[in-house]
Write an enzyme that holds these catalytic residues in place. Sequence first.
Site, mmCIF file in Angstrom:
data_model
loop_
_atom_site.group_PDB
_atom_site.id
_atom_site.type_symbol
_atom_site.label_atom_id
_atom_site.label_comp_id
_atom_site.label_asym_id
_atom_site.label_seq_id
_atom_site.Cartn_x
_atom_site.Cartn_y
_atom_site.Cartn_z
ATOM 1 N N PRO A 100 0.727 -1.047 0.007
ATOM 2 C CA PRO A 100 0.063 -0.011 0.089
ATOM 3 C C PRO A 100 0.917 1.228 -0.079
ATOM 4 O O PRO A 100 2.115 1.195 0.329
ATOM 5 C CB PRO A 100 -0.733 -0.244 1.525
ATOM 6 C CG PRO A 100 0.380 -0.614 2.412
ATOM 7 C CD PRO A 100 1.134 -1.598 1.321
ATOM 8 N N TRP A 101 0.025 2.402 -0.041
ATOM 9 C CA TRP A 101 0.798 3.699 -0.108
ATOM 10 C C TRP A 101 0.885 4.315 0.833
ATOM 11 O O TRP A 101 1.894 5.375 1.451
ATOM 12 C CB TRP A 101 0.047 4.699 -1.068
ATOM 13 C CG TRP A 101 -1.315 4.686 -0.653
ATOM 14 C CD1 TRP A 101 -2.530 4.106 -1.288
ATOM 15 C CD2 TRP A 101 -2.035 5.495 0.235
ATOM 16 N NE1 TRP A 101 -3.485 4.349 -0.757
ATOM 17 C CE2 TRP A 101 -3.444 5.203 0.265
ATOM 18 C CE3 TRP A 101 -1.433 6.374 1.032
ATOM 19 C CZ2 TRP A 101 -4.316 5.813 1.232
ATOM 20 C CZ3 TRP A 101 -2.340 6.981 2.075
ATOM 21 C CH2 TRP A 101 -3.622 6.946 2.054
ATOM 22 N N LYS A 117 4.608 -5.399 -6.362
ATOM 23 C CA LYS A 117 3.888 -4.541 -6.962
ATOM 24 C C LYS A 117 3.574 -3.369 -6.108
ATOM 25 O O LYS A 117 2.830 -3.870 -4.983
ATOM 26 C CB LYS A 117 2.646 -5.322 -7.441
ATOM 27 C CG LYS A 117 1.819 -4.100 -7.878
ATOM 28 C CD LYS A 117 0.242 -4.926 -8.426
ATOM 29 C CE LYS A 117 -0.894 -3.911 -8.932
ATOM 30 N NZ LYS A 117 -1.033 -2.929 -8.100
ATOM 31 N N ALA A 143 1.344 0.363 -4.926
ATOM 32 C CA ALA A 143 0.460 1.135 -5.330
ATOM 33 C C ALA A 143 0.777 2.308 -6.078
ATOM 34 O O ALA A 143 2.079 2.882 -6.183
ATOM 35 C CB ALA A 143 -0.094 1.829 -4.056
ATOM 36 N N GLY A 188 -4.070 -3.571 2.076
ATOM 37 C CA GLY A 188 -5.064 -2.418 1.451
ATOM 38 C C GLY A 188 -6.433 -2.386 1.866
ATOM 39 O O GLY A 188 -6.607 -3.142 2.850
ATOM 40 N N SER A 189 -7.296 -2.266 1.108
ATOM 41 C CA SER A 189 -8.746 -1.984 1.299
ATOM 42 C C SER A 189 -9.374 -3.470 1.379
ATOM 43 O O SER A 189 -8.883 -4.440 0.808
ATOM 44 C CB SER A 189 -9.395 -1.584 0.290
ATOM 45 O OG SER A 189 -9.397 -1.926 -0.998
ATOM 46 N N GLU A 218 -4.052 -7.860 5.082
ATOM 47 C CA GLU A 218 -4.201 -6.808 6.206
ATOM 48 C C GLU A 218 -5.080 -5.870 5.457
ATOM 49 O O GLU A 218 -4.553 -5.211 4.348
ATOM 50 C CB GLU A 218 -2.955 -6.357 6.645
ATOM 51 C CG GLU A 218 -3.262 -5.575 7.680
ATOM 52 C CD GLU A 218 -2.036 -4.472 7.940
ATOM 53 O OE1 GLU A 218 -2.484 -3.001 8.328
ATOM 54 O OE2 GLU A 218 -1.079 -4.574 7.893
ATOM 55 N N LEU A 219 -6.229 -6.024 5.782
ATOM 56 C CA LEU A 219 -7.202 -4.806 5.089
ATOM 57 C C LEU A 219 -7.815 -3.758 6.106
ATOM 58 O O LEU A 219 -6.941 -3.028 6.529
ATOM 59 C CB LEU A 219 -8.516 -5.805 4.749
ATOM 60 C CG LEU A 219 -8.097 -7.318 4.078
ATOM 61 C CD1 LEU A 219 -9.236 -7.932 3.607
ATOM 62 C CD2 LEU A 219 -7.365 -6.688 2.748
ATOM 63 N N GLY A 220 -8.704 -3.560 6.177
ATOM 64 C CA GLY A 220 -9.478 -2.087 6.624
ATOM 65 C C GLY A 220 -9.314 -2.316 8.260
ATOM 66 O O GLY A 220 -9.026 -3.238 8.846
ATOM 67 N N CYS A 228 -2.465 2.207 9.173
ATOM 68 C CA CYS A 228 -3.424 0.901 9.269
ATOM 69 C C CYS A 228 -3.936 0.880 10.652
ATOM 70 O O CYS A 228 -4.868 0.414 10.839
ATOM 71 C CB CYS A 228 -2.453 0.001 9.005
ATOM 72 S SG CYS A 228 -1.838 -0.035 7.282
ATOM 73 N N GLU A 237 -14.440 2.601 8.076
ATOM 74 C CA GLU A 237 -13.253 3.250 8.010
ATOM 75 C C GLU A 237 -13.108 4.631 7.702
ATOM 76 O O GLU A 237 -13.569 4.837 6.530
ATOM 77 C CB GLU A 237 -12.252 2.331 7.148
ATOM 78 C CG GLU A 237 -10.795 2.771 7.295
ATOM 79 C CD GLU A 237 -9.910 1.628 6.780
ATOM 80 O OE1 GLU A 237 -8.773 1.318 7.024
ATOM 81 O OE2 GLU A 237 -10.127 1.023 5.733
ATOM 82 N N PHE A 294 -9.960 6.605 7.778
ATOM 83 C CA PHE A 294 -8.529 6.794 7.357
ATOM 84 C C PHE A 294 -7.966 8.325 7.051
ATOM 85 O O PHE A 294 -7.543 8.550 5.810
ATOM 86 C CB PHE A 294 -8.285 5.922 5.870
ATOM 87 C CG PHE A 294 -7.115 5.004 5.923
ATOM 88 C CD1 PHE A 294 -6.704 4.347 6.614
ATOM 89 C CD2 PHE A 294 -6.092 5.384 4.688
ATOM 90 C CE1 PHE A 294 -5.583 3.590 6.908
ATOM 91 C CE2 PHE A 294 -4.912 4.606 4.954
ATOM 92 C CZ PHE A 294 -4.498 3.862 5.587
#
Length: 461
Positions: free
Chosen positions: A130-131, A155, A157, A207-208, A229-231, A263, A362, A364
């Site tokens: 993620p970013w 890969k 973001a 990410g989401s 690992e998400l929201g 996070c 969320e 964020f």
Amino acid sequence: MTMIQCISPVDGSVYAERPAMSAAQAQEAIGRARQAQKAWARRPLEERVQLVLRGVARLNEMVDEVVPELAWMMGRPVRYGGEFRGFNERSNYVASVAAEALAPLHIEDSASFERRIEREPHGVVFVVAPWNYPYMTAINTIAPALMAGNTVVLKHAAQTLLVGERMARAFVEAGVPQDVFQNVFLDHATTAVLIAEGLFNFINFTGSVEGGRAIERAAAGTFTGIGLELGGKDPGYVMEDADLDAAVDTLMDGATFNSGQCCCGIERIYVHESLYDAFVEKSVAWVSNYKLGNPLDPETTLGPMAHKRFADTVREQINQAVAQGARPLVDPKLFPADDGGAYLAPQVLVDVDHSMEIMRQETFGPAVGIMKVRSDDEAISLMNDSKYGLTASLWTQDPERAGRIGRDIETGTVFMNRADYLDPALVWTGVKQTGRGGSLSLLGFHNLTRPKSYHLKKVTK
């Protein structure tokens, strides 16, 4: 040709762009990673560990480029110096426990039998990073994966487009073979195709929730291992015996640092009625001291959010809550840099409840709701009234009480008198829609390897 762009939150310009790889180009890169993996795994563990640490050191040498680059890409003020503290702490810790985590489990070594369980690398590990903390979140998987003998395809973001490129460059310059750690630029459609073809042996995604669902849909039927690992909607609970000033300082920092884009940031706070008024007053004063502005200015303490659409989500939640009766307490006039775009003033809301999105979805971003509670049972019920579960922050002088409450909270990590920190010695994991699997610690190595049993009979009769 599809171009992947990073739109800078600093001024809305295109800061960087790269052409997306075709499926064929990506398949070729993954094929090289697979071909290189066995030879990499045959290297002595300590050699792999040291090469990874050299890659970490090489990236540290790029600090003067990395810090302003991050500010341009995702808005974190340069005064905070990038992510090197956590990046180095996590890398060094997993290096220190790699031998223990990957050691064989010996069951028997007698004249008749040798029986043991070894940890074997999965093969090619795909890291989708993620970013918001692009270096620290990526290294959580990259370092132990490489140390364990996997090859890594990374890969990143689009918002932090250059991070993967810089990480791969640093590690290769430090001596990690080029095919062992590769960065790729992929669009979502090509990513889904590669996953569906079963080209990876393990996938780690941060990410989401919707992104996690897309990964799972693409991998359906391939039996590829996945870590997610998400929201999050992490709560803080301030009890009547808490150190008030310490709680305000830590929880407000946890709610607003990095413009709330953490996070495990604090997104909702429950305060015992005896401390509620004082906590709210001190919290508003704390948040009001931020200087919102250009992240390249060393005087700036709060930068823009990474993208205007992220800030729009926060504004929408605040406006909805106010329309439902919530009260915003931070004076927006204190933050003239709030332009209605990516630059967003922080906010503290009271008179909130769980009918409001800002207490359930969320956020964020740098906005937090605070509710008054009368008992531990009420606080536990509210903390669990969420579809997420990453961390919970408990404020009390009583560790036994914190442990008792912690056992009743549906979360991956329980903090007492701290928040918004990732301890590399403890497994980083979540429950419910926050995801599954775990990174770092001894157990993180187990997620990046598979057990293999050896049952060796030394006699033939």
